[in-house]
Design a protein around this motif. Structure first.
Motif, PDB file in Angstrom:
ATOM      1  N   ARG A 131     -96.270  91.899 -31.572  1.00 51.28           N
ATOM      2  CA  ARG A 131     -96.064  93.267 -31.083  1.00 51.28           C
ATOM      3  C   ARG A 131     -97.216  94.133 -31.542  1.00 51.28           C
ATOM      4  O   ARG A 131     -97.588  94.094 -32.716  1.00 51.28           O
ATOM      5  N   PRO A 132     -97.756  94.963 -30.640  1.00 51.47           N
ATOM      6  CA  PRO A 132     -98.909  95.775 -31.018  1.00 51.47           C
ATOM      7  C   PRO A 132     -98.541  97.104 -31.672  1.00 51.47           C
ATOM      8  O   PRO A 132     -99.419  97.851 -32.064  1.00 51.47           O
ATOM      9  N   ASP A 133     -97.218  97.384 -31.802  1.00 53.65           N
ATOM     10  CA  ASP A 133     -96.813  98.748 -32.190  1.00 53.65           C
ATOM     11  C   ASP A 133     -95.984  98.788 -33.473  1.00 53.65           C
ATOM     12  O   ASP A 133     -95.166  99.693 -33.650  1.00 53.65           O
ATOM     13  N   ILE A 134     -96.191  97.813 -34.366  1.00 51.57           N
ATOM     14  CA  ILE A 134     -95.455  97.861 -35.646  1.00 51.57           C
ATOM     15  C   ILE A 134     -95.945  99.080 -36.437  1.00 51.57           C
ATOM     16  O   ILE A 134     -97.148  99.335 -36.515  1.00 51.57           O
ATOM     17  N   GLY A 135     -94.992  99.811 -36.992  1.00 50.90           N
ATOM     18  CA  GLY A 135     -95.347 101.021 -37.735  1.00 50.90           C
ATOM     19  C   GLY A 135     -94.949 102.282 -36.992  1.00 50.90           C
ATOM     20  O   GLY A 135     -94.859 103.357 -37.578  1.00 50.90           O
TER      21      GLY A 135
END
Ligand code: AMP
Ligand code: GLY
Length: 416
Positions: free
Chosen positions: A406-410
């Motif tokens: 996933r590119p959107d951790i955080g």
């Protein structure tokens, strides 16, 4: 002191890594372990997580002083009880306490009896009353299998036919809970306990859905952060007062005290925190971001826990933030490919970056994938953005065919 970690995921690699940095440790074993734990400990690949007889004889043979049990299957199967009976110290819940995780019917009853803040729920054993209840339903609910379901036990839908089909299927061999649907954001909060006292650790967030923006199917967890910048100190105080303290008192009253990790899966609603579930272990991938922030000697901490001296242990935590990104096999969480050669891996020699293996194995010199979630790449920074930058710049250096993440951790995760 010699320690053995039971399990084979990235959580267990993180535990092995933490023990390997302890000044108290003179020998380290991991059963069955993975390709990452093999670099730090002696793997015992022939011992499965629930093979207590083989585990006890290995502990005796290798003079192991302490066993840290990573996962719920072993805990629910009574591995800790068997170790205690054999005179071996263990960090982990007893089988009786593990019922709080293994049965949602048991845990909901525990929460209600001990006044723990939670969602309202009704438990069903038979289809007829369940169907009548669903047909009359006027408020949003989630439907849950009572037993262990590896992240696949919860149905979130508005469609009553779908609810009834899920219920009929589940009620063949399990109980069912129909639970009030809560809105807010989710966090995982961990407490260490030695049976009498407890230490609350900083909150984590686990990114459970497969897709960017929290879309798609549920997974075992595609990433995590610790601490969570949008959780206020007042919220943690409410978690302590409304959830943790009544839980600890309840464990005492019900004769369920244990030495190990209590995991609170919480929804932070407009009315404050409400408990969705208990687990009796570290989360995966939460452990991979929480453990690097413990500054105290981990062997000494575990020793204090098994000796009932947690209250006297001066736990030191880092003020930094850790962010972990999970790399998964092509197809996960549906049917996925195995046995993919890992072409490249960053080395584990930077203070601000750690790569934990999950489903990996070695074949000769090569590292191969061996399951769905294969690695957690953890960046550590002064704040979230820095940790995120470090983790994502290293993710690209873990190379195997079809790897995805996933590119959107955080990013912030909201509930329904
Ligand atoms: P559980 O196995 O109880 O942790 O549930 C798995 C996931 O289902 C949770 O992480 C939530 O995203 C969702 N969930 C469970 N219970 C509720 C609830 N009462 N309200 C809203 N979402 C829920
Ligand atoms: N991260 C969720 C779990 O370990 O159950």
């Amino acid at each position: 002191m010699k320690a053995l970690i039971l399990g084979r995921g990235a959580r267990e690699h993180a535990l092995t890594w933490k023990f390997s940095r302890s000044f108290r440790i003179s020998g380290l074993f991991c059963a069955p372990g993975n390709a990452g734990t093999a670099d730090l400990a002696t793997n015992l690949p022939e011992i499965s997580e629930t093979d207590t007889e083989a585990l006890i004889s290995a502990c005796r043979r290798e003079a192991v002083d302490i066993v840290f049990v990573g996962g719920e299957t072993a805990l629910a199967a009574g591995v800790v009880d068997a170790l205690h009976a054999a005179g071996i110290s263990a960090v982990g819940a007893t089988a009786a306490a593990a019922q709080l995780e293994a049965s949602k019917a048991v845990s909901k009853d525990f929460m209600k009896r001990h006044g723990v803040a939670t969602a309202e729920a009704v438990v069903f054993t038979d289809t007829e009353p369940f169907e009548q209840y669903i047909n009359k339903l006027r408020h949003p609910v989630v439907i849950k299998k009572s037993g262990l379901a590896a992240g696949k036990g919860v149905l979130e839908t508005e469609d009553k036919d779908e609810m009834i089909a899920f219920g009929r299927e589940t009620l063949r061999d399990d109980q069912l809970l129909v639970e009030e649907r809560l809105t807010g954001y989710e966090i995982s909060v961990f407490a260490l306990t030695d049976g009498t006292s407890y230490t609350l650790l900083p909150p984590c967030a686990d990114y459970k859905k497969a897709g960017e923006g929290n879309t798609g199917p549920n997974t075992g967890g595609m990433g995590a952060i610790c601490p969570v910048p949008w959780v206020k100190p007042e919220t943690m105080e409410q978690v302590r007062q409304r959830v943790l303290e009544p839980t600890i008192a309840g464990l005492e009253l019900d004769g369920l005290r244990f030495t190990g990790v209590l995991y609170l899966g919480l929804m932070i609603t407009d009315e404050g925190p409400k408990l969705l579930e208990y687990n009796v272990r570290f989360g995966d991938p939460e452990a991979q971001v929480l453990l690097p922030l413990i500054k105290s000697d981990f062997g000494s901490l575990c020793e204090a826990m098994v000796e009932g001296k947690l209250a006297e242990f001066p736990l030191e935590l880092s003020k930094k933030t850790a962010l972990g990104v999970v790399l998964a096999s092509p197809g996960y969480p549906e049917a996925y490919r195995r046995n993919i050669v890992v072409d490249e891996l960053p080395t584990n020699d930077r203070k601000e970056l750690v790569v934990f293996h999950a489903a990996t194995k070695t074949e000769g010199e090569r590292v191969m994938t061996d399951g769905g979630r294969c690695f957690t790449v953890v960046g550590i920074g002064h704040e979230l953005l820095e940790a995120r930058g470090t983790a994502y710049s290293a993710v690209k250096n873990v190379k195997f065919d079809g790897a995805w993440w996933r590119p959107d951790i955080g990013g912030m995760i909201f509930g329904q």
